[in-house]
Design an enzyme around this catalytic site. Sequence first.
Site, PDB file in Angstrom:
ATOM      1  N   TYR A  74       0.844  -1.222   0.000  1.00 37.33           N
ATOM      2  CA  TYR A  74       0.000   0.000   0.000  1.00 37.33           C
ATOM      3  C   TYR A  74       0.865   1.253   0.000  1.00 37.33           C
ATOM      4  O   TYR A  74       0.566   2.238  -0.671  1.00 37.33           O
ATOM      5  CB  TYR A  74      -0.981  -0.027   1.176  1.00 37.33           C
ATOM      6  N   VAL A 110      -9.702   3.161  -5.406  1.00 30.24           N
ATOM      7  CA  VAL A 110      -9.421   3.700  -4.055  1.00 30.24           C
ATOM      8  C   VAL A 110      -8.406   4.831  -4.147  1.00 30.24           C
ATOM      9  O   VAL A 110      -7.950   5.341  -3.136  1.00 30.24           O
ATOM     10  CB  VAL A 110      -8.888   2.567  -3.139  1.00 30.24           C
ATOM     11  N   ASP A 111      -8.070   5.262  -5.399  1.00 32.77           N
ATOM     12  CA  ASP A 111      -6.918   6.153  -5.599  1.00 32.77           C
ATOM     13  C   ASP A 111      -7.206   7.634  -5.373  1.00 32.77           C
ATOM     14  O   ASP A 111      -6.291   8.439  -5.321  1.00 32.77           O
ATOM     15  CB  ASP A 111      -6.332   5.933  -7.020  1.00 32.77           C
ATOM     16  N   HIS A 126     -15.055   0.359  -2.618  1.00 33.88           N
ATOM     17  CA  HIS A 126     -13.961  -0.408  -2.024  1.00 33.88           C
ATOM     18  C   HIS A 126     -13.078   0.417  -1.107  1.00 33.88           C
ATOM     19  O   HIS A 126     -11.949   0.037  -0.826  1.00 33.88           O
ATOM     20  CB  HIS A 126     -13.107  -1.046  -3.136  1.00 33.88           C
ATOM     21  N   CYS A 134      -8.076   2.201  12.695  1.00 37.21           N
ATOM     22  CA  CYS A 134      -7.383   1.523  13.793  1.00 37.21           C
ATOM     23  C   CYS A 134      -8.072   0.200  14.127  1.00 37.21           C
ATOM     24  O   CYS A 134      -9.300   0.161  14.302  1.00 37.21           O
ATOM     25  CB  CYS A 134      -7.386   2.427  15.038  1.00 37.21           C
ATOM     26  N   CYS A 157      -3.725   5.332  20.125  1.00 37.42           N
ATOM     27  CA  CYS A 157      -4.202   4.475  21.224  1.00 37.42           C
ATOM     28  C   CYS A 157      -3.328   3.242  21.361  1.00 37.42           C
ATOM     29  O   CYS A 157      -3.540   2.396  22.240  1.00 37.42           O
ATOM     30  CB  CYS A 157      -5.660   4.050  20.976  1.00 37.42           C
ATOM     31  N   GLY A 194     -13.634   1.019 -17.838  1.00 35.20           N
ATOM     32  CA  GLY A 194     -12.319   0.561 -17.390  1.00 35.20           C
ATOM     33  C   GLY A 194     -12.362  -0.463 -16.282  1.00 35.20           C
ATOM     34  O   GLY A 194     -11.597  -0.374 -15.315  1.00 35.20           O
ATOM     35  N   ASN A 220     -13.937  -0.138 -22.713  1.00 40.16           N
ATOM     36  CA  ASN A 220     -12.871  -0.954 -22.138  1.00 40.16           C
ATOM     37  C   ASN A 220     -11.868  -1.345 -23.217  1.00 40.16           C
ATOM     38  O   ASN A 220     -12.257  -1.531 -24.379  1.00 40.16           O
ATOM     39  CB  ASN A 220     -13.461  -2.214 -21.482  1.00 40.16           C
ATOM     40  N   GLU A 222     -10.275  -4.101 -23.449  1.00 39.58           N
ATOM     41  CA  GLU A 222     -10.457  -5.477 -23.922  1.00 39.58           C
ATOM     42  C   GLU A 222     -11.879  -5.929 -23.633  1.00 39.58           C
ATOM     43  O   GLU A 222     -12.562  -5.323 -22.800  1.00 39.58           O
ATOM     44  CB  GLU A 222      -9.446  -6.390 -23.210  1.00 39.58           C
TER      45      GLU A 222
END
Length: 254
Positions: A74, A110-111, A126, A134, A157, A194, A220, A222
């Site tokens: 990540y 998620v970018d 997502h 946490c 914490c 995409g 897309n 493909e």
Amino acid sequence: MSHTRTSELNAVAQAGEWLAGAQSVVALTGAGVSAESGLPTFRGAGGLWRNRRPETLATPEAFAADPKTVWEWYDWRRSVHAGCSPNPGHHALAELERAKLEFWLVTQNVDGLHEQAGSRRILKLHGDLWKVRCLTCGREERDTRVPIDPLPPYCSCGGMLRPAVVWFGESLSEETLRAAFDAAARADLVLVLGTSSVVYPAAALPRVALERGARVIEINLEPTELSGVAHLSLRGKTGELLPEIVRRAFGGAP
Ligand code: BV8
Ligand code: ZN
């Protein structure tokens, strides 16, 4: 003009007409929309990291077994993303939102590039690469450190932090999922952009819309599992075709 070129131009013209006349639009995006910003897709060539497939890293089991390695993946993705900016496909979606009264952008990505391009009506199925949660106190907050040091990071914490994304085998947020399916059920046009359309429940959204009589347009590189049932399946780059379709539908800057 070659046959494919002509038929592609007709498909772009047809897509522009349908978009102009649509009342309620949903766009579902996947990693392919961010590819032209320089981000590796999940299942394409660049998707591997240290020769490992994302499916073997984006899981709670992988994180439990080796949180440092999963965090290194990540952290690497965050460092790659930090140098990237939205491409014309992202901007076309932000323009579409401004032009269309009823519009939702449902993304598997998620970018954070959709927000950067100005999209606001976003349902993130997502999660978000730029948020952490946490494991102990459950606090979730924005974290844009690049790099993160040390890995894995810890909460004030004392609990370990995880990326606030949905891993394989984890359920999506009920609320977000319901909003996405409601939007798909109300839509009279769904753009599927995409995505290899293999990850569920996201991949079920266009099918729900199809069953309700909506038109489905896929863009897309493909063919995918959806290509055979979409009303239009355009083979090409979202960063090139989508701006052209939005321009035909709403005019705007040539
Ligand atoms: C769930 C976040 C159940 C993390 C992601 C066994 C056990 C458990 C679940 C399952 C199982 N078997 C199947 C499942 C369901 C599973 C699933 O669907 N698996 C698939 C692989 C078969 N789904 C889940 O696990 C989901 N949860 O079902 O929970 C449950 C229910 C109740 C209670 C408890 C549990 C969770 C799925 C979410 C996983 N997280 N990401 C992270 O990002 O790190 S998914 C991941 O894949 C990304 O979000 C990515 O977006 C998504 C989909 O991939 P795509 O976006 O489509 O990207 P891809 O590379 O595949 O395709 C890109 C396409 O673009 C290509 O076709 C390419 O040709 C094209 N392209 C490239 N460049 C361009 C382009 N097109 C146009 N222009 C270009 N320039
Ligand atoms: Zn905590």
